[in-house]
Design a protein around this motif. Sequence first.
Motif, short mmCIF file in Angstrom:
data_model
loop_
_atom_site.label_atom_id
_atom_site.label_comp_id
_atom_site.label_asym_id
_atom_site.label_seq_id
_atom_site.Cartn_x
_atom_site.Cartn_y
_atom_site.Cartn_z
N LYS A 125 0.82 -1.21 0.00
CA LYS A 125 0.00 0.00 0.00
C LYS A 125 0.86 1.27 0.00
O LYS A 125 0.33 2.38 0.00
CB LYS A 125 -0.94 0.00 1.20
N GLY A 126 2.17 1.11 0.04
CA GLY A 126 3.07 2.25 0.00
C GLY A 126 3.10 3.05 1.30
O GLY A 126 3.39 4.24 1.27
N GLN A 129 5.31 4.55 10.26
CA GLN A 129 4.74 5.72 10.93
C GLN A 129 3.36 6.06 10.38
O GLN A 129 2.45 6.39 11.15
CB GLN A 129 5.67 6.93 10.80
N GLN A 130 3.18 5.97 9.08
CA GLN A 130 1.87 6.26 8.50
C GLN A 130 0.83 5.24 8.98
O GLN A 130 -0.29 5.62 9.31
CB GLN A 130 1.96 6.25 6.97
N LEU A 131 1.22 3.96 9.03
CA LEU A 131 0.29 2.94 9.53
C LEU A 131 -0.02 3.20 11.00
O LEU A 131 -1.16 3.07 11.43
CB LEU A 131 0.87 1.54 9.35
N ALA A 132 0.99 3.60 11.76
CA ALA A 132 0.77 3.91 13.18
C ALA A 132 -0.24 5.04 13.34
O ALA A 132 -1.14 4.97 14.17
CB ALA A 132 2.10 4.28 13.84
N GLU A 133 -0.11 6.08 12.53
CA GLU A 133 -1.03 7.21 12.61
C GLU A 133 -2.45 6.78 12.22
O GLU A 133 -3.41 7.17 12.88
CB GLU A 133 -0.55 8.35 11.70
N TYR A 175 5.65 0.43 18.12
CA TYR A 175 4.77 -0.72 18.38
C TYR A 175 4.47 -1.45 17.07
O TYR A 175 4.51 -2.68 17.02
CB TYR A 175 3.48 -0.25 19.06
N ILE A 176 4.19 -0.71 16.02
CA ILE A 176 3.93 -1.32 14.70
C ILE A 176 5.15 -2.12 14.27
O ILE A 176 5.02 -3.26 13.80
CB ILE A 176 3.59 -0.24 13.64
N LYS A 225 -7.52 -2.62 14.90
CA LYS A 225 -7.09 -1.27 14.51
C LYS A 225 -6.20 -1.33 13.27
O LYS A 225 -6.32 -0.50 12.36
CB LYS A 225 -6.32 -0.61 15.66
N ILE A 226 -5.29 -2.30 13.24
CA ILE A 226 -4.37 -2.42 12.11
C ILE A 226 -5.14 -2.83 10.85
O ILE A 226 -4.91 -2.28 9.77
CB ILE A 226 -3.24 -3.41 12.44
N VAL A 227 -6.05 -3.77 10.98
CA VAL A 227 -6.87 -4.22 9.84
C VAL A 227 -7.67 -3.04 9.28
O VAL A 227 -7.73 -2.85 8.07
CB VAL A 227 -7.79 -5.39 10.28
N ALA A 228 -8.27 -2.25 10.17
CA ALA A 228 -9.05 -1.10 9.72
C ALA A 228 -8.15 -0.07 9.04
O ALA A 228 -8.52 0.50 8.00
CB ALA A 228 -9.78 -0.47 10.91
N ALA A 229 -6.98 0.17 9.61
CA ALA A 229 -6.05 1.15 9.02
C ALA A 229 -5.57 0.70 7.65
O ALA A 229 -5.38 1.53 6.75
CB ALA A 229 -4.87 1.38 9.96
N LEU A 230 -5.36 -0.59 7.47
CA LEU A 230 -4.92 -1.12 6.18
C LEU A 230 -6.08 -1.30 5.20
O LEU A 230 -5.86 -1.55 4.02
CB LEU A 230 -4.22 -2.47 6.38
#
Length: 115
Positions: free
Chosen positions: A19-20, A24-28, A36-37, A54-59
């Motif tokens: 997803k490029g 840090q962007q995934l953390a935000e 942590y990520i 949270k990670i699934v939703a962010a991705l």
Amino acid sequence: MTDLRNAVGDRIRAIRKAKGLTQQQLAELSNLDDAYIGAVERGERNFSIDTLEKIVAALNIQPLELFQNMDDLNEVEAAQRGAIDEYAVVVSELSIKQISTLNKIVREVRRAFED
């Protein structure tokens, strides 16, 4: 259970990169710390289901996508899985009409390889 944690972390990293996104962007996007990520991706953290959600939703993916193990794949299968990840990213940003057009293009490319 470390094997599963490592496999999920590897998939998070692969999807994030497809997803490029940086860590840090995934953390935000997931309201988590970037360190942590990184620890999750390396399999160092025993994360909760809430964190995984949270990670699934962010991705913007389905949870099942994290459990597709790539460890047993050969080189061709791993390349195919990577291509599928990237294709999924592209498709997720398109309208239905654009997806239809892209599918037509893919079919034409496939026909060109059959000749």
